[in-house]
Design an enzyme around this catalytic site. Structure first.
Site, PDB file in Angstrom:
ATOM      1  CB  VAL A   8     -21.705 -13.383  16.483  1.00 53.38           C
ATOM      2  CG1 VAL A   8     -20.904 -14.552  17.051  1.00 53.38           C
ATOM      3  CG2 VAL A   8     -21.618 -12.170  17.407  1.00 53.38           C
ATOM      4  CG  ASP A  31     -31.014 -15.920  10.694  1.00 54.66           C
ATOM      5  OD1 ASP A  31     -29.985 -15.390  11.164  1.00 54.66           O
ATOM      6  OD2 ASP A  31     -32.173 -15.535  10.952  1.00 54.66           O
ATOM      7  CB  THR A  86     -28.205 -13.152  25.051  1.00 51.44           C
ATOM      8  OG1 THR A  86     -26.897 -12.612  24.804  1.00 51.44           O
ATOM      9  CG2 THR A  86     -28.207 -14.627  24.734  1.00 51.44           C
ATOM     10  CB  THR A 146     -23.009 -12.654  25.666  1.00 53.24           C
ATOM     11  OG1 THR A 146     -22.054 -12.409  24.646  1.00 53.24           O
ATOM     12  CG2 THR A 146     -22.494 -12.163  27.001  1.00 53.24           C
ATOM     13  CB  CYS A 179     -21.323  -6.293  23.819  1.00 52.02           C
ATOM     14  SG  CYS A 179     -21.275  -7.144  22.284  1.00 52.02           S
ATOM     15  NE  ARG A 205     -27.832  -5.349  17.593  1.00 46.48           N
ATOM     16  CZ  ARG A 205     -27.252  -6.536  17.409  1.00 46.48           C
ATOM     17  NH1 ARG A 205     -27.779  -7.628  17.938  1.00 46.48           N
ATOM     18  NH2 ARG A 205     -26.140  -6.631  16.697  1.00 46.48           N
TER      19      ARG A 205
END
Ligand code: SAJ
Length: 426
Positions: free
Chosen positions: A15, A34, A85, A120, A262, A333
């Site tokens: 992102v 980062d 998140t 998110t 997501c 993931r």
């Protein structure tokens, strides 16, 4: 004096990095932050930290300042938080990174800066978790000394059409100035539309709603697949038939599981937040259960298939093709491959894994090595290399059973060639 057109992007993953490159291309002074020192070193050499040809090229022509020093966030006008998140093993939301990054940003927060949260989160997190941390760490007041907005990210990794520049966005603000500052930022870099929401929580709700919508619809076709397997109806054909309806139907596709950072994650943020407020999202929770159960369904299809050739799973050599959560990318993931592999190993199968996008995590380096001596293959990810598999290729290796976890092969070709072919719902 800090330039109006200056932005720090905190979190340089799928992102944050595309957003940093876009802002750079639109003439912003960009600081890319980062905590991953190795990633920052790679980026300073203008090398992409993950597989993406377009990013590598854009990096070479960018003027972004990459840094792991959080105090560099004081050098800009706007700070955008693009950090993960995830959820814990028990599916509870994990805001640890958001909280840590908020503390870090807060420590160096300057008067007049705008902080935008893209990560998110469920409704209320930006106002009730991020804002207090920023105020406490900086001694400044949100909406007065600094500004705060939420603009949920909508990146779709691997998508050739939709990218950070042309995907519409929604924005919510702590108050009017925060909202307008954030809208101005996005309108200055996007070609897409920017929709103002009435509050931070409305903007947060948009993202969890759109991804829960997708999870429910995937669960719907996965449940159909489990039912139609028993009814000997090909669910893929039925979905294609229903798709001829020009309105009121939106095709989704059954598969061996729902992965990624997501879709299998975001619904839990809403489920758990609503539960704290006395409401149980039964539909969302059931959709999660259905989708989480698809690896079991897939392994059961394999057991059925091996039984048809008088083999038991125990001791059989099974080639698991695909580790990443979707085709064409290297992200594992929440991939269903993890659960499928552990189920196979629990049942004493001899498992080989191969994913051309994730060779470092594969047990063999080539498709040929994966297929050599295998009684069965399980396709978990519809990478092009696996979609190109033919009955001739597999019969050379003596494979007898094909479990098509993404319904990406030609069922009839394999059946006509005498294979035991089982898809998801077909
Ligand atoms: N999947 C199915 N059946 C489907 C669609 C997906 O089983 O019909 C599986 C995929 O194999 C994968 C998982 O679900 O394991 C997620 O797939 P995805 O296509 O939704 O890919 P993501 O996770 O990259 O989702 C992103 C999301 N974008 C953002 O959150 C900003 C999502 O909102 C998009 O709808 C999605 O891309 C997209 O449309 O491709």
């Amino acid at each position: 004096m800090v330039s109006e057109k200056s932005v720090a992007i905190v979190g340089l993953g799928y992102v944050g990095l595309p957003l940093a490159l876009l802002a750079d291309r639109k003439g912003y002074f960009v600081v890319g932050l980062d905590t991953d020192i190795a990633k920052i070193a790679l980026l300073q050499e203008r090398k992409a930290p993950f597989r993406d040809a377009s990013i590598e090229e854009a990096l070479r022509s960018s003027a972004i300042t990459f840094s792991s020093d959080p105090s560099d966030s004081a050098r800009v006008n706007t700070i955008v938080m693009c950090v993960p998140t995830p959820v814990y093993e028990n599916h509870m939301p994990n805001l640890e990174i958001v909280e840590a990054v908020s503390r870090s940003i807060g420590k160096h927060l300057q008067k007049g800066q705008l902080v935008i949260v893209e990560s998110t989160v469920n409704p209320d997190v930006t106002e009730c978790v991020v804002l207090p941390i920023l105020e406490e760490a900086s001694g400044l007041r949100g909406g007065k000394d600094f500004y705060l907005a939420h603009a949920p990210e909508r990146i779709n990794p691997g998508d050739p059409k939709w990218n950070v520049e042309n995907i519409n966005r929604v924005v919510g603000g702590l108050e009017a100035v925060s909202l307008e500052r954030a809208v101005t930022f996005y309108e200055s870099i996007l070609t897409a539309s920017v929709k103002r929401m009435a509050s931070l929580k409305e903007a947060e709700a948009v993202k969890v709603v759109e991804n829960s919508f997708r999870d429910i619809n995937i669960a719907f076709v996965n449940e159909l697949a489990c039912s139609f397997s028993r009814l000997h109806i090909d669910v893929v054909n039925v979905i294609a038939g229903a798709s001829t309806k020009p309105f009121g139907f939106m095709a989704h596709h059954p598969g061996c599981g729902v992965g990624g950072h997501c879709i299998p994650v975001d619904p839990y943020y809403l489920i758990e937040h609503a539960k704290k407020n006395g409401f149980h999202h039964d539909l969302l929770a059931q959709a999660r259960r259905i989708n989480n159960d698809m690896p079991h369904y897939t392994v059961n299809r394999l057991i059925e298939g091996l039984n048809e050739v008088r083999c038991s799973l125990k001791g059989s050599v099974v080639a698991v093709l695909g580790l990443s959560y979707k085709a064409g990318i290297d992200d594992m993931r929440e991939s269903p491959s993890h659960k499928i592999i552990s189920l196979l190993e629990e049942r004493s199968a001899e498992v080989r894994t191969y994913d051309p996008y994730v060779l470092h995590a594969s047990t063999v380096e080539t498709l040929s090595l994966a297929l050599t001596g295998a009684q069965a293959v399980v396709i978990v990810t519809a990478h092009d290399e696996f979609k190109a598999l033919t009955p001739e290729m597999l019969s050379e290796y003596g494979v007898a059973v094909v479990i098509d976890g993404r319904n990406c092969l030609s069922k009839n070709s394999f059946l006509e060639a005498g294979f035991i072919y089982k898809g998801v719902g077909r």
